[in-house]
Design a protein around this motif. Structure first.
Motif, PDB file in Angstrom:
ATOM      1  N   VAL B  11      13.535   5.179  -7.541  1.00  0.00           N
ATOM      2  CA  VAL B  11      12.473   5.310  -6.542  1.00  0.00           C
ATOM      3  C   VAL B  11      13.109   5.323  -5.154  1.00  0.00           C
ATOM      4  CG1 VAL B  11      10.259   4.436  -5.742  1.00  0.00           C
ATOM      5  CG2 VAL B  11      11.011   3.960  -8.094  1.00  0.00           C
ATOM      6  N   ALA B  16      20.912   4.917  -0.868  1.00  0.00           N
ATOM      7  CA  ALA B  16      20.945   4.012  -2.020  1.00  0.00           C
ATOM      8  C   ALA B  16      20.559   4.759  -3.296  1.00  0.00           C
ATOM      9  CB  ALA B  16      20.016   2.822  -1.790  1.00  0.00           C
ATOM     10  N   LEU B  35      12.883  10.135  -7.373  1.00  0.00           N
ATOM     11  CA  LEU B  35      11.595  10.463  -6.765  1.00  0.00           C
ATOM     12  C   LEU B  35      11.633  10.117  -5.280  1.00  0.00           C
ATOM     13  CD1 LEU B  35       9.293   8.986  -9.557  1.00  0.00           C
ATOM     14  CD2 LEU B  35       9.878  11.403  -9.174  1.00  0.00           C
ATOM     15  N   ARG B  37       9.539  10.519  -1.479  1.00  0.00           N
ATOM     16  CA  ARG B  37       8.235  10.882  -0.897  1.00  0.00           C
ATOM     17  C   ARG B  37       8.365  11.856   0.272  1.00  0.00           C
ATOM     18  NH1 ARG B  37       6.932   5.106   1.966  1.00  0.00           N
ATOM     19  NH2 ARG B  37       8.693   5.240   3.376  1.00  0.00           N
ATOM     20  N   ASP B  38       9.532  11.922   0.881  1.00  0.00           N
ATOM     21  CA  ASP B  38       9.748  12.797   2.035  1.00  0.00           C
ATOM     22  C   ASP B  38       9.995  14.232   1.554  1.00  0.00           C
ATOM     23  OD1 ASP B  38      10.039  13.467   4.672  1.00  0.00           O
ATOM     24  OD2 ASP B  38      11.630  12.003   5.074  1.00  0.00           O
ATOM     25  N   ILE B  44      16.613   7.570   5.736  1.00  0.00           N
ATOM     26  CA  ILE B  44      16.637   7.314   7.169  1.00  0.00           C
ATOM     27  C   ILE B  44      17.826   7.986   7.849  1.00  0.00           C
ATOM     28  CG2 ILE B  44      17.965   5.192   7.135  1.00  0.00           C
ATOM     29  CD1 ILE B  44      15.718   4.069   8.990  1.00  0.00           C
ATOM     30  N   LEU B  45      18.848   8.351   7.062  1.00  0.00           N
ATOM     31  CA  LEU B  45      20.034   8.987   7.649  1.00  0.00           C
ATOM     32  C   LEU B  45      19.693  10.307   8.341  1.00  0.00           C
ATOM     33  CD1 LEU B  45      22.815   8.443   4.965  1.00  0.00           C
ATOM     34  CD2 LEU B  45      22.361   7.131   7.026  1.00  0.00           C
ATOM     35  N   GLY B  52      29.300   7.352  13.094  1.00  0.00           N
ATOM     36  CA  GLY B  52      29.631   5.969  12.762  1.00  0.00           C
ATOM     37  C   GLY B  52      29.311   5.646  11.316  1.00  0.00           C
ATOM     38  N   MET B  87       5.316  10.651  -4.156  1.00  0.00           N
ATOM     39  CA  MET B  87       5.139   9.246  -3.787  1.00  0.00           C
ATOM     40  C   MET B  87       4.958   8.424  -5.050  1.00  0.00           C
ATOM     41  SD  MET B  87       4.278   7.377  -1.015  1.00  0.00           S
ATOM     42  CE  MET B  87       3.616   5.739  -0.788  1.00  0.00           C
ATOM     43  N   VAL B  88       5.792   7.401  -5.211  1.00  0.00           N
ATOM     44  CA  VAL B  88       5.591   6.488  -6.340  1.00  0.00           C
ATOM     45  C   VAL B  88       4.503   5.493  -5.945  1.00  0.00           C
ATOM     46  CG1 VAL B  88       6.634   4.665  -7.745  1.00  0.00           C
ATOM     47  CG2 VAL B  88       7.912   6.755  -7.226  1.00  0.00           C
ATOM     48  N   ALA B 117      14.892   1.737  -4.752  1.00  0.00           N
ATOM     49  CA  ALA B 117      15.737   2.125  -3.607  1.00  0.00           C
ATOM     50  C   ALA B 117      14.851   2.674  -2.494  1.00  0.00           C
ATOM     51  CB  ALA B 117      16.781   3.161  -4.049  1.00  0.00           C
ATOM     52  N   GLY B 119      14.240   1.505   0.516  1.00  0.00           N
ATOM     53  CA  GLY B 119      14.635   1.327   1.918  1.00  0.00           C
ATOM     54  C   GLY B 119      13.761   0.318   2.636  1.00  0.00           C
ATOM     55  N   GLY B 296      20.359  -1.323  -1.769  1.00  0.00           N
ATOM     56  CA  GLY B 296      20.147  -0.745  -0.438  1.00  0.00           C
ATOM     57  C   GLY B 296      19.218  -1.606   0.401  1.00  0.00           C
ATOM     58  N   VAL B 298      16.104  -1.907   0.517  1.00  0.00           N
ATOM     59  CA  VAL B 298      14.946  -2.530  -0.127  1.00  0.00           C
ATOM     60  C   VAL B 298      15.322  -3.925  -0.617  1.00  0.00           C
ATOM     61  CG1 VAL B 298      15.249  -1.845  -2.568  1.00  0.00           C
ATOM     62  CG2 VAL B 298      12.961  -1.909  -1.563  1.00  0.00           C
TER      63      VAL B 298
HETATM   64  C1  LIG Z   1      18.549   3.196  13.331  1.00  0.00           C
HETATM   65  C2  LIG Z   1      19.572   2.904  12.308  1.00  0.00           C
HETATM   66  C3  LIG Z   1      20.899   3.104  12.638  1.00  0.00           C
HETATM   67  C4  LIG Z   1      21.896   2.889  11.695  1.00  0.00           C
HETATM   68  N1  LIG Z   1      23.193   3.110  12.066  1.00  0.00           N
HETATM   69  C5  LIG Z   1      24.189   2.985  11.134  1.00  0.00           C
HETATM   70  C6  LIG Z   1      25.551   3.320  11.462  1.00  0.00           C
HETATM   71  O1  LIG Z   1      25.875   3.670  12.595  1.00  0.00           O
HETATM   72  N2  LIG Z   1      26.488   3.228  10.497  1.00  0.00           N
HETATM   73  C7  LIG Z   1      26.157   2.817   9.234  1.00  0.00           C
HETATM   74  O2  LIG Z   1      27.047   2.775   8.376  1.00  0.00           O
HETATM   75  N3  LIG Z   1      24.884   2.489   8.900  1.00  0.00           N
HETATM   76  C8  LIG Z   1      23.887   2.557   9.816  1.00  0.00           C
HETATM   77  N4  LIG Z   1      22.587   2.230   9.488  1.00  0.00           N
HETATM   78  C9  LIG Z   1      22.320   1.662   8.152  1.00  0.00           C
HETATM   79  C10 LIG Z   1      22.056   2.684   7.052  1.00  0.00           C
HETATM   80  O3  LIG Z   1      21.602   3.884   7.586  1.00  0.00           O
HETATM   81  C11 LIG Z   1      21.002   2.151   6.113  1.00  0.00           C
HETATM   82  O4  LIG Z   1      21.415   0.894   5.691  1.00  0.00           O
HETATM   83  C12 LIG Z   1      20.813   3.054   4.903  1.00  0.00           C
HETATM   84  O5  LIG Z   1      20.273   4.290   5.316  1.00  0.00           O
HETATM   85  C13 LIG Z   1      19.867   2.429   3.889  1.00  0.00           C
HETATM   86  O6  LIG Z   1      19.700   3.299   2.788  1.00  0.00           O
HETATM   87  P1  LIG Z   1      18.516   3.169   1.747  1.00  0.00           P
HETATM   88  O7  LIG Z   1      18.683   4.289   0.790  1.00  0.00           O
HETATM   89  O8  LIG Z   1      18.469   1.791   1.233  1.00  0.00           O
HETATM   90  O9  LIG Z   1      17.185   3.348   2.589  1.00  0.00           O
HETATM   91  P2  LIG Z   1      16.488   4.696   3.300  1.00  0.00           P
HETATM   92  O10 LIG Z   1      17.535   5.494   3.927  1.00  0.00           O
HETATM   93  O11 LIG Z   1      15.427   4.111   4.105  1.00  0.00           O
HETATM   94  O12 LIG Z   1      15.927   5.464   2.031  1.00  0.00           O
HETATM   95  C14 LIG Z   1      14.791   5.049   1.299  1.00  0.00           C
HETATM   96  C15 LIG Z   1      14.058   6.266   0.785  1.00  0.00           C
HETATM   97  O13 LIG Z   1      13.040   5.873  -0.117  1.00  0.00           O
HETATM   98  C16 LIG Z   1      11.897   6.663   0.090  1.00  0.00           C
HETATM   99  N5  LIG Z   1      10.721   5.933  -0.408  1.00  0.00           N
HETATM  100  C17 LIG Z   1      10.231   4.744   0.040  1.00  0.00           C
HETATM  101  N6  LIG Z   1       9.127   4.392  -0.675  1.00  0.00           N
HETATM  102  C18 LIG Z   1       8.921   5.365  -1.581  1.00  0.00           C
HETATM  103  C19 LIG Z   1       7.930   5.579  -2.601  1.00  0.00           C
HETATM  104  N7  LIG Z   1       6.958   4.705  -2.808  1.00  0.00           N
HETATM  105  N8  LIG Z   1       8.013   6.701  -3.349  1.00  0.00           N
HETATM  106  C20 LIG Z   1       9.025   7.609  -3.149  1.00  0.00           C
HETATM  107  N9  LIG Z   1       9.975   7.461  -2.203  1.00  0.00           N
HETATM  108  C21 LIG Z   1       9.923   6.353  -1.421  1.00  0.00           C
HETATM  109  C22 LIG Z   1      11.883   6.890   1.585  1.00  0.00           C
HETATM  110  O14 LIG Z   1      11.144   8.037   1.944  1.00  0.00           O
HETATM  111  C23 LIG Z   1      13.374   7.044   1.893  1.00  0.00           C
HETATM  112  O15 LIG Z   1      13.791   8.388   1.838  1.00  0.00           O
HETATM  113  C24 LIG Z   1      21.563   2.437  10.404  1.00  0.00           C
HETATM  114  C25 LIG Z   1      20.206   2.220  10.076  1.00  0.00           C
HETATM  115  C26 LIG Z   1      19.222   2.433  11.013  1.00  0.00           C
HETATM  116  C27 LIG Z   1      17.791   2.193  10.633  1.00  0.00           C
END
Ligand SMILES: Cc1cc2nc3c(=O)[nH]c(=O)nc-3n(C[C@H](O)[C@H](O)[C@H](O)COP(=O)(O)OP(=O)(O)OC[C@H]3O[C@@H](n4cnc5c(N)ncnc54)[C@H](O)[C@@H]3O)c2cc1C
Ligand code: SF4
Lengths: 119, 425
Positions: B11, B16, B35, B37-38, B44-45, B52, B87-88, B117, B119, B296, B298
């Motif tokens: 998810v 992650a 899966l 949703r975007d 967020i990347l 960085g 969307m889950v 995963a 976020g 990640g 979450v």
């Molecule tokens: C502003 C900012 C700056 C950063 N700068 C750096 C940096 O300079 N260097 C570095 O190494 N790290 C940086 N980070 C940290 C890093 O980007 C994050 O830790 C990383 O992106 C987290 O990954 P993730 O997959 O856990 O979450 P996300 O990237 O948030 O991915 C989660 C995904 O899950 C999806 N999702 C959520 N709920 C559902 C659902 N119910 N159904 C389907 N899909 C769903 C979302 O749409 C999203 O695409 C930064 C973070 C932020 C916020």
């Protein structure tokens, strides 16, 4: 002898660096975790540089804008010249990661390249 | 209702989810579905266009979209299935995932293992604890980041930022580069919640002042923000009369931190940590519900995407082992040793560790609750101190780690408790 304390901006670890300068020359760098920290400290006290990131408008693609960066770091004093040069730049989709968007931006000898695929 | 069957459902398609999927595939599971949703993968990347990212993983410094691009390529190479705009909605404890999109409508997937995963999201405006009007021109920093970087739209020209989280710092630079005047960053706490490197290259580089122990006490303007008044706060975070400073501006950005996105996990019955707002997991990154893993943001908010990918890789591997070995997965073993975080250490991931099952070494990650100088990170097995490592500076904005060794844990007689704490010199 002069010492300067810096924070390495090489990566998010942000190592605290201590630079010792002797007659204008860097004699030692401590506090860094990796080689990049050493390079950064030497540059920062002599000729500080930065990577500039921004985005430019893209036409005919799946997104409105494409993110871009300077391919190499540029002198810190040139940041705003580069931003000025990017104003109003428009590209046509498709754009791929690594495509040159502006070459030799603001006479820095460095290209602006795309950092995202927009198809 | 249409019901599909997959071994592993992931998810979220951010860094992650992507790394978990690739790792599960490389550990021998063929049937995987991501899966998201975007409308695109990368999470967020996609809006973090600054550089960085990935220095530790790829030995070069990438921007957010480039880092995501590397993992999306791996996903394509491994031919892993994914669905966008999906969307889950719900996950049941027998691992039926309910999701929805335009083409398929509402549909169900029976999975053997699920990896969470999703976020995190930004903390809400609750931070802005002042009465009165809410004129236009107040944005969360993440919303502003999306507008400027992805839509090419500038929300304002004269900006005040409340909160010194990383997104706020990065937006201070971004808006300055785009020609806006960022007048001040005000932070309620006596220290910044952001990374030091971001204070250096986003504020100091441009001479933007950071006022610690300050908050917004008044907003001018009815239709649109016209000005902001900030004031210094005392130890109890109450504004001190007479310290007010007024700034004219048309925009206020709020950067008050991130919080894991766990609505689905909670309704599934996953046990949550009140400290991180993320699931409690064992060293396999498995939650209290067998076969449900988390990684990640979450799980806990990360600042370094490299650690996210690493953690997610481990979650993918353990999920693959669970699928292949089924019930033989020893998650119900009695020998899960709890890890307690006290005296300055706020939490640990994982929350328990099993010496029989763990790898030779295991990295335990945690955050501190305050700024500590010249202190020690200590680890105790029962009452015996086994790690005592000096750290010049520790701050809540930066994740810390300790490494536990299997050898040491397995050899310790009657181990019932591991403790991580901060000790003074
Ligand atoms: C502003 C900012 C700056 C950063 N700068 C750096 C940096 O300079 N260097 C570095 O190494 N790290 C940086 N980070 C940290 C890093 O980007 C994050 O830790 C990383 O992106 C987290 O990954 P993730 O997959 O856990 O979450 P996300 O990237 O948030 O991915 C989660 C995904 O899950 C999806 N999702 C959520 N709920 C559902 C659902 N119910 N159904 C389907 N899909 C769903 C979302 O749409 C999203 O695409 C930064 C973070 C932020 C916020
Ligand atoms: S010295 Fe190396 S590890 Fe430390 S911040 Fe710089 S690049 Fe990162």
């Amino acid at each position: 002898m002069e010492t300067r304390e810096l924070i390495c901006i090489g990566c998010p670890m942000g190592c605290p660096l201590k630079v010792e300068i002797n007659n204008g020359e860097v004699s030692s760098v401590t506090g860094n975790t990796c080689k990049r920290g050493d390079d950064y400290a030497r540059k920062e006290v002599t000729n500080p540089t930065r990577i500039v990131t921004s985005s430019v408008i893209v036409e005919g693609g799946s997104l409105a804008a494409v993110s871009v960066k300077t391919k190499q770091d540029i002198p810190k004093g040139k940041i705003f010249d580069i931003m000025k040069a990017l104003k109003g730049v428009k590209v046509q989709a498709p754009v791929h990661i690594g495509d040159v968007i502006v070459s030799n931006v603001a006479d820095t000898g460095v290209d602006i390249i795309a950092t995202k695929n927009v198809l | 209702m249409l019901r599909q069957v997959y071994d592993i459902v992931i998810v979220g398609g951010g860094p992650a989810g992507l790394a978990a999927a690739v790792s599960a595939k490389r550990n021998g599971v063929e049937s995987i579905l991501v899966l998201e949703r975007d409308k695109e993968l990368g999470g967020i990347l996609n809006q973090c266009i600054h550089n960085g990212f990935g220095l530790h993983t790829f030995k070069e410094e990438l921007t957010g979209p480039e880092y995501a691009g590397r993992f999306i390529e791996q996903l394509e190479e491994e031919k892993i299935a994914y669905k966008l705009n999906t969307m889950v909605m719900d996950i049941s404890d027998d691992k039926v995932v309910t999701a929805m999109n335009r083409e398929d409508g509402m549909f169900e997937i029976q999975a053997k293992a699920v990896i969470l995963a999703m976020g995190c999201r930004e903390r809400s405006r609750g931070a802005l604890n002042i009465p009165g009007y809410r004129p236009a021109g107040i944005y969360s920093a993440g919303t502003a980041q999306r507008l400027v970087n992805m839509e090419g739209y500038m929300p304002g020209r004269e900006v005040v930022i409340l909160g010194s989280g990383d997104i706020g710092l990065i937006m201070a630079r971004r808006m300055t580069l785009e020609g806006a005047k960022v007048k001040v960053v005000a932070e309620l706490l006596p220290y910044s919640g952001g990374l030091k490197r971001n204070i250096v290259q986003c504020l100091d580089d441009f001479g933007i002042p950071l006022k610690l122990s300050h908050t917004v006490v008044d907003i001018d303007g009815k239709e649109r923000v016209e000005g902001i008044t900030i004031a210094q706060v005392d130890e109890n975070r109450r504004p001190i009369p007479g310290t007010e400073e007024h700034y004219t501006c048309d925009t206020l950005l709020l950067s008050c931190g991130l919080i894991p996105e766990n609505e689905i996990s909670s309704s599934l019955g996953v046990e949550m940590s009140p400290v991180t707002s993320g699931p409690l997991v064992n060293e396999c990154l498995e939650t209290n519900i067998e076969g449900v893993f988390a990684c990640g943001n979450v799980l806990h908010v990360h600042d370094l995407v490299d650690f996210v990918s690493e953690e997610a890789g481990a979650a993918g591997k353990h999920a693959a082992e669970y699928v292949k070995n089924g019930a033989k997965h020893p998650s119900s073993d009695a020998k899960d040793i709890p890890i307690t975080a006290t005296q300055g250490a706020r939490y640990t991931v994982p929350k328990t560790i099993n010496p029989d099952r763990m790898d030779e070494k295991h990295i335990v990650r945690f955050r501190v609750g305050d700024v500590y100088k010249n202190c020690y990170v200590s680890v105790y097995l029962n009452d015996q101190r086994v790690i005592h490592r000096k750290r010049p500076v520790m701050a809540p904005g930066e994740m810390e780690e300790v490494v536990l060794k299997k050898e040491e844990l397995a050899a310790f007689p009657d181990l019932t408790q591991i403790t991580v704490k901060i000790e003074e010199a």
